[in-house]
Design an enzyme around this catalytic site. Structure first.
Site, PDB file in Angstrom:
ATOM      1  N   LYS A   1       0.828  -1.208   0.000  1.00 19.80           N
ATOM      2  CA  LYS A   1       0.000   0.000   0.000  1.00 19.80           C
ATOM      3  C   LYS A   1       0.869   1.268   0.000  1.00 19.80           C
ATOM      4  O   LYS A   1       2.084   1.189  -0.009  1.00 19.80           O
ATOM      5  CB  LYS A   1      -0.968  -0.038   1.188  1.00 19.80           C
ATOM      6  CG  LYS A   1      -1.935  -1.251   1.127  1.00 19.80           C
ATOM      7  CD  LYS A   1      -2.950  -1.161  -0.001  1.00 19.80           C
ATOM      8  CE  LYS A   1      -3.535  -2.499  -0.414  1.00 19.80           C
ATOM      9  NZ  LYS A   1      -4.518  -3.072   0.458  1.00 19.80           N
TER      10      LYS A   1
HETATM   11  C1  PLP Z   1      -5.624  -4.189   0.720  1.00 21.78           C
HETATM   12  C2  PLP Z   1      -7.067  -3.926   0.744  1.00 21.78           C
HETATM   13  C3  PLP Z   1      -7.856  -4.230   1.856  1.00 21.78           C
HETATM   14  C4  PLP Z   1      -7.340  -4.987   3.037  1.00 21.78           C
HETATM   15  O1  PLP Z   1      -6.246  -4.397   3.636  1.00 21.78           O
HETATM   16  P1  PLP Z   1      -5.390  -5.232   4.717  1.00 21.78           P
HETATM   17  O2  PLP Z   1      -4.674  -4.146   5.482  1.00 21.78           O
HETATM   18  O3  PLP Z   1      -4.464  -6.099   3.944  1.00 21.78           O
HETATM   19  O4  PLP Z   1      -6.338  -5.986   5.559  1.00 21.78           O
HETATM   20  C5  PLP Z   1      -9.189  -3.855   1.857  1.00 21.78           C
HETATM   21  N1  PLP Z   1      -9.726  -3.244   0.788  1.00 21.78           N
HETATM   22  C6  PLP Z   1      -9.016  -2.950  -0.321  1.00 21.78           C
HETATM   23  C7  PLP Z   1      -9.683  -2.233  -1.448  1.00 21.78           C
HETATM   24  C8  PLP Z   1      -7.671  -3.298  -0.377  1.00 21.78           C
HETATM   25  O5  PLP Z   1      -6.957  -3.043  -1.483  1.00 21.78           O
END
Ligand code: PLP
Length: 388
Positions: free
Chosen positions: A189
């Protein structure tokens, strides 16, 4: 020399940029003897609140937990319906399922790839209690339309901002427009803590409930039970979860957050280079950001249509990988997955825009770690594969 030393090193998709300050602070945290939830987590929450202009924040161990607890704190009960987009990561939908609610999908706008408010409107029933918009790829959803629907129908709004920490909509940070905003600091991210997430909320009671639910259901005081103020009894108020963030993770996040704008500017540059380089290729490139919004440039996606491009999306993915470039698919639409088909009877063709994009989309590397040479190599490889 090992056999594959002659090959170009593989360009890992979504590689995070980890720098010396977070390495030093992780070391300091380890040496401090306090690695669990403590002052560094509180500091990360405070700094993120300031960056986002949010009233309250609770750091957790993932965005999935953030979504789960937000839905619970929104008062969603068994049998309630929650509307979300057919074009998202499975975690968005799974969080609704884990909260005991029934997920209901809306199709997307084919240009913005965000949830289509007109389809949300069509999917509302007497049981609908909340909407979970996802700011896809970092582009804000049509929040005016979504908030209008929510106000009219008295629905809660939980924004999935996993792609969108830097995103603003008409001058406001996304994640502060609805009742809850959920952030992700997963390894790929925009900023990372390894695993990690956070809930932003505008209501003190909501965030208190999330803090309780995130730490076994213990009274809010439990967060302080290991401080130097002496022993404090805690009381379990409900059967909660183990979703708290550690200081070890916050030590990374605090330092990453200091560089969030620098990383954003770098991704914007790369995104712009791709836009220029690919505009005359036989593929569909992303729409430019809308006026009065700020795009977070989390993903750069192109659509590969076999008729125009001369090869399928999957052939394109394979060719990129053969050229040592890591690519992604964000995402196969939710109704493509067997679990949802079996459980909810969803069919991809009932969500035609999400289906088509899910079958054609490819994400190219977009990370502050990319060098200009890396970007040039990605561009040259895409051109070569498409025969230009
Ligand atoms: C990555 C992601 C999540 C989940 O995030 P985590 O921190 O890995 O639990 C939820 N929604 C979207 C759109 C994502 O890309």
């Amino acid at each position: 020399m090992k056999p594959n030393d002659t090959k170009k090193p593989f360009l890992v998709f979504g590689a995070p940029l980890i720098e010396q300050p977070e390495i030093d602070e992780v070391t300091a945290t380890l040496k401090s003897g306090w690695i669990g939830t403590g002052e560094r987590v509180a500091c990360f929450e405070q700094n993120m609140r300031q960056y986002k202009g949010a009233k309250y924040a609770a750091a957790l161990n993932s965005c999935t937990s953030a979504l789960h607890l937000s839905i619970l704190a929104a008062g969603i009960k068994n049998g309630d319906e929650v509307i979300t987009t057919a074009m998202t990561f499975c975690a968005t939908v799974n969080a609704i399922v884990h909260a005991g609610a029934r997920p209901v999908l809306a199709d997307i706008d084919p240009v913005t790839m965000n949830i289509d408010p007109a389809d949300v409107q069509r999917k509302i029933t007497a049981r609908t209690k909340a909407i979970v918009p996802v700011h896809f790829a970092g582009r804000p959803c049509d929040m005016d339309a979504i908030m209008d629907i929510a106000k009219e129908r008295n629905l809660k709004v939980i924004e999935d901002c996993a792609h969108a920490i830097e995103t603003t909509y008409k001058g406001r940070h996304v994640g502060t427009i609805g009742d809850f905003g959920c952030l992700s600091f997963y390894a790929t991210k925009n900023i990372v803590t390894g695993e990690g997430g956070m809930v932003l909320a505008q209501n003190k009671k909501h965030i208190a409930r999330i803090k309780t639910l995130g730490l076994h259901g213990m009274s809010a005081d439990a967060w302080k039970r290991f401080s130097d103020k002496g022993y404090r009894h805690y009381y379990v108020l409900e059967a909660g979860f183990k979703y708290n963030m550690m200081d070890l993770q916050a030590a990374i996040g605090i330092n990453q957050l200091r560089r969030i704008e620098k990383y954003w500017r770098r991704r914007r540059q790369v995104w712009g280079r791709y836009q220029d380089a690919f505009k005359h290729l036989p593929v569909t490139i992303p729409a430019e950001p809308e006026a009065r919004t700020r795009h977070a440039y989390h993903l750069y996606t192109i659509l590969i249509d076999k008729e125009r491009a001369g090869l399928t999306r999957d052939e394109f993915l394979e060719a990129m990988t053969k050229n040592s470039i890591g690519v992604g698919v964000h995402y196969l639409s939710i109704p493509e997955h067997p679990y949802y088909q079996k459980t909810f009877g969803w069919k991809p063709r009932d969500f035609p825009n999400a289906m088509q994009i899910g079958r054609q989309t490819t994400s190219l590397p977009l990370s502050p770690k990319l060098t200009e040479d890396n970007v040039s190599y990605v561009i040259a490889t895409v051109r070569k594969i498409l025969g230009r």
